[in-house]
Scaffold this motif. Structure first.
Motif, short mmCIF file in Angstrom:
data_model
loop_
_atom_site.label_atom_id
_atom_site.label_comp_id
_atom_site.label_asym_id
_atom_site.label_seq_id
_atom_site.Cartn_x
_atom_site.Cartn_y
_atom_site.Cartn_z
N PRO A 143 0.82 -1.21 0.00
CA PRO A 143 0.00 0.00 0.00
C PRO A 143 0.86 1.26 0.00
CG PRO A 143 -0.27 -1.24 2.05
CD PRO A 143 0.63 -2.03 1.19
N ASP A 144 0.28 2.32 -0.54
CA ASP A 144 0.95 3.61 -0.58
C ASP A 144 1.45 3.97 0.83
OD1 ASP A 144 1.73 6.01 -1.63
OD2 ASP A 144 -0.12 7.00 -1.04
N LYS A 145 2.58 4.65 0.94
CA LYS A 145 3.20 5.08 2.20
C LYS A 145 3.80 3.91 3.00
CE LYS A 145 0.68 9.39 2.89
NZ LYS A 145 -0.26 9.29 1.78
N ALA A 146 3.88 2.71 2.40
CA ALA A 146 4.50 1.58 3.10
C ALA A 146 5.99 1.87 3.28
CB ALA A 146 4.31 0.30 2.31
N THR A 147 6.57 1.27 4.33
CA THR A 147 7.97 1.56 4.66
C THR A 147 8.84 0.32 4.44
OG1 THR A 147 7.60 0.83 6.91
CG2 THR A 147 7.27 3.17 6.47
N ALA A 148 10.14 0.51 4.63
CA ALA A 148 11.08 -0.60 4.49
C ALA A 148 10.69 -1.73 5.46
CB ALA A 148 12.49 -0.12 4.80
N LEU A 149 10.16 -1.34 6.65
CA LEU A 149 9.78 -2.35 7.64
C LEU A 149 8.57 -3.17 7.15
CD1 LEU A 149 10.45 -3.50 10.38
CD2 LEU A 149 9.12 -1.70 11.47
N ASP A 150 7.61 -2.50 6.51
CA ASP A 150 6.47 -3.22 5.91
C ASP A 150 6.97 -4.25 4.90
OD1 ASP A 150 3.97 -2.07 6.93
OD2 ASP A 150 4.70 -0.21 6.05
N PHE A 151 7.95 -3.82 4.09
CA PHE A 151 8.51 -4.69 3.06
C PHE A 151 9.10 -5.95 3.71
CE2 PHE A 151 12.09 -6.15 0.50
CZ PHE A 151 11.58 -6.17 -0.79
N ALA A 152 9.84 -5.73 4.82
CA ALA A 152 10.47 -6.87 5.51
C ALA A 152 9.41 -7.88 5.95
CB ALA A 152 11.25 -6.36 6.71
#
Length: 733
Positions: free
Chosen positions: A419-428
């Motif tokens: 989702p938009d505004k996702a961060t590197a941590l979301d990716f992990a």
């Protein structure tokens, strides 16, 4: 006034609706279908024969209308028609699900069961409604038709909202805006989404709605002429190339126009793409992409495109299956025009969303999953892994599933959609929960970035991990996906539980030293003394040193704890409110000197007398007053219907309320002086602050003033508008 009912005329009208339904269904009816629909119709007529809607018309009009929307506007088939006709029967009569299954088969019964669970129960408190929404989503994973029929049901209710009392209108409209409009959007039903948003506006902010729709009406003929001139050279060229096509212009929805006015802070006349031109091509599947781009190049031969406004959803469709090529070009008259290029197949998916998507799914043997199925699997995943309470869940659901997306890549080049505004941590966490929990940082495009780095389209992301890493509370502020959030919370809960166990051991030792027994009464005294809500919290705070174990002394257990008494007052608070308001009087009058209810004006929308308002009972701050069209208000009405209080302003004038005014114009010497003179002398208005910014001969200013009510504010705005050099004056929240 008593209206006389003519049964014969009503019978004819019912049959007219029924025949219309059959006319639309005819193209796809198979051998026995017409008989089944007829049987469902007769069952429904019989079940609802003595019932009327709030408007006074026969109840059967409603199931018929829902079935009609399902066929005509969503494109569903026989099973759905039958389910729509019967959708209220189980709830309103003594017919059981088992009877439906016996008469109409298991699929119809399953859909109706899904619908019955979720209807009518939106009236109680907060989490009850959220719970039902969750049930509805559970049925989504079995049969998406449940939600599509529910949307048809909601659309018809919104279309006939006139006959409902005002507080019901507000509640139903808010709930629609909060859940059903985004859901329609997510399932690709754009026409329905736009209509739901417009109807929401019609009931919560009637003046604005009327104002914009009048302006659209007034500009219609000029717009039609403009569209005709704009498309004639394109049509000629498309014919020359032998395309089979259809071109039409359509104005944007009222709600989206208003959103634009607010977001970009402009007036109606300044909106450049008030309408879009849609070119629909009739080409075979394998030529679609090439054809769309060829048409794009034809258009840009005539009109200069805006490079920042090219949207290519032909190569990467949106997650709900939407495919189209959008460009914004400059017309000969100096207006920007949005042009959408798509094929007939894409258009049907865009208009009918999920239903059309299935149709094409079965027609062609496309491999792989579509974006929409991936989404539905995500919903399933959320439902199965969600340990949060229903309200949190609903919030998560809205945050996650109704947003635009960002496309990023793994080091090996695999595409990951977040989702938009996702961060590197979301990716992990998206890669694997374990990688998320041990994530130290990330490399994006070979550069080191923190966990909170917001991903951009096309980023290539590599995650760095460490065995020693553990999540902390702060992580919750870095993530937007529900998967990451629920895993972090789980880990924190686990950690908290372990610390609490250490704290319990410490407390046990301390009590032993003091010769105090570990009884429930003693624990209550401790919790009251340190003002903590639960035993686990007490243990946790002892373990983390927030409560110093030395401060636990004998005196706590021997003194009669006065602290506990404040805990009881919450329950009697409700009764107090009833005493003050009277059991039936339900209306809160704001600003009466006699009123001894604590209330405060919400800062999110700063209502002033004259605004349409409602009260919301907060947990600890008394009652909060919101404007009925306030964004936060929508959420409150949707989730906590039982804590909403009808409210109106008193007629007293001596109250002053803060309002904001925004001014734009051409700069000149003495302008500020003229403005402040009007404010202070003419209307006895007190000014709290004024900020004016000017560059290149244009000024923009925000002024905060205290006024009595909306008419007072209007007068002020009008007078300021007459000052030499002022171009626009408007109120802002």
């Amino acid at each position: 006034m008593v209206t006389t009912i003519d049964p014969e005329a009503e019978r004819k009208e019912i049959l007219r609706y029924y025949r219309k339904l059959l006319r639309y269904a005819k193209p796809f009816l198979k051998d026995n279908d017409a008989k089944i629909i007829k049987k469902a119709f007769n069952t429904s007529v019989e079940a609802h024969k003595d019932m009327r809607r709030k408007s006074g018309e026969p109840y059967i009009y409603h199931p018929l209308a829902v079935a009609q929307i399902a066929v005509e506007e969503i494109g569903l088939g026989t099973t759905s028609i039958v389910a729509a006709l019967l959708h209220d029967v189980v709830e309103d009569t003594d017919m059981e699900i088992a009877d439906v299954e016996r008469e109409f088969g298991p699929s119809v019964a399953r859909i109706i069961e899904g619908l019955t669970k979720i209807s009518g129960v939106f009236d109680y408190g907060s989490s009850q409604q959220a719970e039902n929404f969750r049930k509805m989503l559970l049925t989504l994973s079995d049969d998406v038709r449940v939600i599509l029929i529910k949307l048809a049901d909601r659309l018809h209710n919104m279309r006939t909202l006139d006959s409902m009392p005002r507080h019901k209108q507000l509640k139903i409209a808010s709930e629609t805006m909060y859940l059903y409009a985004p859901l329609a959007h997510r399932l690709g039903l754009y026409a329905i989404k736009s209509e739901l948003e417009d109807l929401y506006l019609k009931y919560t902010d009637t003046d604005t709605y009327k104002d914009i729709s009048n302006k659209i009406r007034q500009t219609r003929s000029a717009r039609n002429k403009f569209i005709k001139d704009f498309i004639s050279p394109i049509e000629e060229e498309l014919r020359k190339y032998g395309f089979k096509f259809n071109i039409k212009g359509r104005p944007k929805s009222i709600y989206s126009i208003l959103k634009k006015i607010k977001k970009q802070n402009i007036t109606f006349d300044e909106i450049y793409d008030l309408f879009a031109i849609r070119i629909t091509l009739d080409v075979p599947l394998e030529n679609e992409k090439a054809a769309c781009w060829q048409v794009y190049s034809i258009i840009t031969d005539f009109y200069q495109p805006n490079p920042d406004r090219l949207r290519d959803w032909v190569n990467t469709p949106k997650a709900n299956g939407y495919e189209s090529l959008h460009t914004t070009v400059m017309s000969k008259s100096g207006q920007w025009v949005e042009v959408q290029i798509r094929t007939k197949r894409m258009d049907e998916i865009a208009e009918r969303g999920y239903a059309a998507h299935w149709k094409y799914k079965t027609d062609s043997s496309q491999g792989g999953e579509s974006g929409l199925e991936v989404w539905i699997n995500k919903v399933r995943d959320m439902l199965e892994n969600n340990t949060a309470n229903a309200l949190e869940f609903m919030d998560e659901f809205r945050k996650n599933l109704f947003v635009e997306e960002v496309f990023v890549f793994t080091p090996k080049g695999e595409l990951i959609i977040l989702p938009d505004k996702a961060t590197a941590l979301d990716f992990a966490f998206e890669i694997h929960s374990q990688i998320g929990l041990q994530c130290l940082g990330a490399k994006v495009n070979q550069k080191l970035v923190p966990l909170s780095y917001k991903l951009k389209n096309g980023d290539q992301v590599e995650i760095l991990t460490s065995q020693k890493q553990k999540p902390n509370e702060e992580w919750l502020q870095y993530v937007v996906t529900s998967k990451a959030r629920s895993r972090i919370k789980e880990s924190l809960r686990e950690e908290r539980k372990n610390r609490a166990e250490q704290g319990k051991a410490m407390l046990d030792r301390r009590l032993e030293q003091l010769h105090v027994q570990d009884t429930q009464a003693n624990m209550n005294k401790l919790m009251a003394f340190f003002n903590v809500p639960s035993l686990q919290d007490l243990h946790y705070r002892i373990a983390t040193g927030h409560i110093d174990i030395k401060n636990i002394k004998e005196v706590i257990f021997t003194a009669t704890a006065e602290k506990g008494s404040s805990m009881l007052d919450l329950k009697s608070f409700d009764k107090e409110v009833q005493k003050i308001r009277g059991v039936n009087s339900d209306m809160l009058v704001i600003g009466e000197t006699t009123s001894n209810i604590e209330y405060k004006v919400a800062t999110c929308c700063n209502p002033i007398p004259g605004d349409d308002v409602f009260g919301f009972q907060t947990e600890d701050d008394g009652i909060e007053i919101h404007r009925t069209n306030c964004q936060r208000g929508i959420e409150l009405m949707s989730n906590y219907g039982n804590r909403i209080i009808k409210a109106k302003w008193t007629d007293q004038k001596e109250l002053a309320f803060l309002a904001g005014i925004r001014i734009k114009g051409t700069d000149r010497v003495g302008l500020v002086n003229d403005l402040t003179k009007i404010i202070s002398t003419s209307l006895r208005v007190n000014m709290r602050s004024i900020t004016i910014d000017s560059h290149d001969g244009i000024f923009e200013g925000n002024i905060m003033v205290f006024v009595n009510d909306t008419s007072h504010l209007e007068k002020l705005i009008q007078r300021m508008g007459k000052v030499n050099g002022v171009l626009t004056v408007e109120r802002f929240d």
